[in-house]
Design an enzyme around this catalytic site. Structure first.
Site, PDB file in Angstrom:
ATOM      1  N   GLN A  74      12.720  -3.154  -9.404  1.00 35.08           N
ATOM      2  CA  GLN A  74      14.156  -3.382  -9.232  1.00 35.08           C
ATOM      3  C   GLN A  74      14.758  -2.506  -8.138  1.00 35.08           C
ATOM      4  OE1 GLN A  74      16.038  -2.982 -13.063  1.00 35.08           O
ATOM      5  NE2 GLN A  74      15.466  -5.046 -13.701  1.00 35.08           N
ATOM      6  N   LYS A  75      13.999  -1.536  -7.613  1.00 35.19           N
ATOM      7  CA  LYS A  75      14.542  -0.736  -6.514  1.00 35.19           C
ATOM      8  C   LYS A  75      14.918  -1.627  -5.342  1.00 35.19           C
ATOM      9  CE  LYS A  75      12.141   1.761  -3.581  1.00 35.19           C
ATOM     10  NZ  LYS A  75      12.796   1.461  -2.252  1.00 35.19           N
ATOM     11  N   GLY A 134       0.810  -1.207   0.000  1.00 32.11           N
ATOM     12  CA  GLY A 134       0.000   0.000   0.000  1.00 32.11           C
ATOM     13  C   GLY A 134       0.845   1.259   0.000  1.00 32.11           C
ATOM     14  N   GLU A 145       3.802   6.413  -7.918  1.00 32.81           N
ATOM     15  CA  GLU A 145       3.870   6.177  -9.354  1.00 32.81           C
ATOM     16  C   GLU A 145       4.727   4.961  -9.697  1.00 32.81           C
ATOM     17  OE1 GLU A 145       2.817   6.533 -13.198  1.00 32.81           O
ATOM     18  OE2 GLU A 145       1.970   7.631 -11.496  1.00 32.81           O
ATOM     19  N   GLY A 146       5.700   4.643  -8.847  1.00 37.27           N
ATOM     20  CA  GLY A 146       6.502   3.448  -9.076  1.00 37.27           C
ATOM     21  C   GLY A 146       5.659   2.184  -9.037  1.00 37.27           C
ATOM     22  N   HIS A 147       4.785   2.085  -8.036  1.00 36.22           N
ATOM     23  CA  HIS A 147       3.880   0.935  -7.976  1.00 36.22           C
ATOM     24  C   HIS A 147       2.986   0.872  -9.215  1.00 36.22           C
ATOM     25  CE1 HIS A 147       4.464   1.618  -3.498  1.00 36.22           C
ATOM     26  NE2 HIS A 147       4.755   0.334  -3.601  1.00 36.22           N
TER      27      HIS A 147
END
Length: 282
Positions: free
Chosen positions: A145-146, A27, A31-33
């Site tokens: 990949q973070k 949760g 924007e990455g999600h």
């Protein structure tokens, strides 16, 4: 978008599909999600996301209780991103009894870097991901990949347990100044947010040195730690590792690894009260 709270209802609903694509989250979506969801959408016949803040991967002094929970905004964002099914179990649903059976990744991968500073973290991650995989039974699962080491752990788990799941890693999304998008960026004060980009810049400086011919990994890492500490950070590690296994490269293999895109730089450091991680493939 259908919101499902129980494993039984999830399985009943997904029985109509053959190729679920899955994006697990905790949760507090950014924007990455959403980029993971957009990548996953065309890979299956139904797009499933989960929201579950997993207690097993937090140490007692970490931020489980204060981890941002933004349910309404998350639901709106998921729907806008094309999510078909949101699996949002309560803790009692996913862990109805003490989770005494756990997935133990190999120490050479799980007890270094993040695993060294967060003991048991990858046991908690692997266990909840295995359980979510059992619930959703996806054909493809998408991760960012973070969390580079986490992605390697999950890929290894899927491979060794022969799970029929393709694991896709998606490149880190960044703010305009280069800061990796993260839910924990919300903790940063305005001054800390302005400084936060220096973690990624430290990795870029290390990459520059490697491309210029540096082969002394220990000295490179030490200098990066000193430089970041001088800016007021508390670094846990700034490390150059082989992409294949996250082990320290020998001096005589560094040049070839750089030439053949075989290294990754990983960093974790605290600015104020916020711990950030980042990585850069070289």
């Amino acid at each position: 978008m259908k919101i499902v709270r129980t494993i039984a209802e999830l399985r009943q609903h997904l029985s109509a599909y053959k190729h679920p694509a899955f994006v697990p989250t905790m949760g507090n979506l950014h924007e990455g999600h959403l980029s993971l969801l957009r990548q996953a959408k065309p890979l299956g016949d139904v797009l499933v996301a989960s929201i579950f803040v997993n207690r097993l991967q937090f140490l007692p002094h970490e931020d489980f209780d204060t981890y941002p929970r933004t349910w309404e905004a998350d639901c709106q964002a998921l729907q806008a991103a094309g999510c078909d099914v949101l699996f949002a179990p309560g803790e009692q649903e996913l862990y109805p009894e003490p989770q005494t059976y756990r997935v133990q990744p190999p120490a050479e991968l799980a007890d270094i870097l993040e695993g060294h500073f967060r003991p048991g973290f990858f046991v908690g991650v692997s266990t909840v991901v295995m359980k979510l995989f059992a619930c959703v039974q996806p054909r493809v699962a998408v991760f960012g990949q973070k969390d580079y080491q986490q992605l390697m752990v999950i890929r290894g788990m899927v491979r060794q347990f022969a799970l029929p799941i393709a694991v896709l890693g998606v490149a880190t999304l960044r703010a305009a100044d280069g800061l990796a998008l993260s839910s924990r960026n919300n903790y940063l004060t305005p001054l800390e947010r302005a400084e936060a980009v220096h973690l990624s810049q430290s990795l870029q400086q290390m990459a520059k040195a490697l491309r210029a011919g540096t082969v002394d990994i220990a000295a490179l890492e030490q200098q990066a730690m000193v430089d970041l500490t001088a800016r007021g950070w508390q670094p846990d590690y700034l490390a150059a590792r082989r992409r294949a296994d996250l082990q320290v490269p020998a001096a005589d293999e560094v040049a070839a690894l750089v030439q053949n895109d075989g290294l990754v730089l990983l960093g974790a450091a605290r600015i104020g009260n916020t711990r950030l991680i980042d990585n850069l493939e070289v």
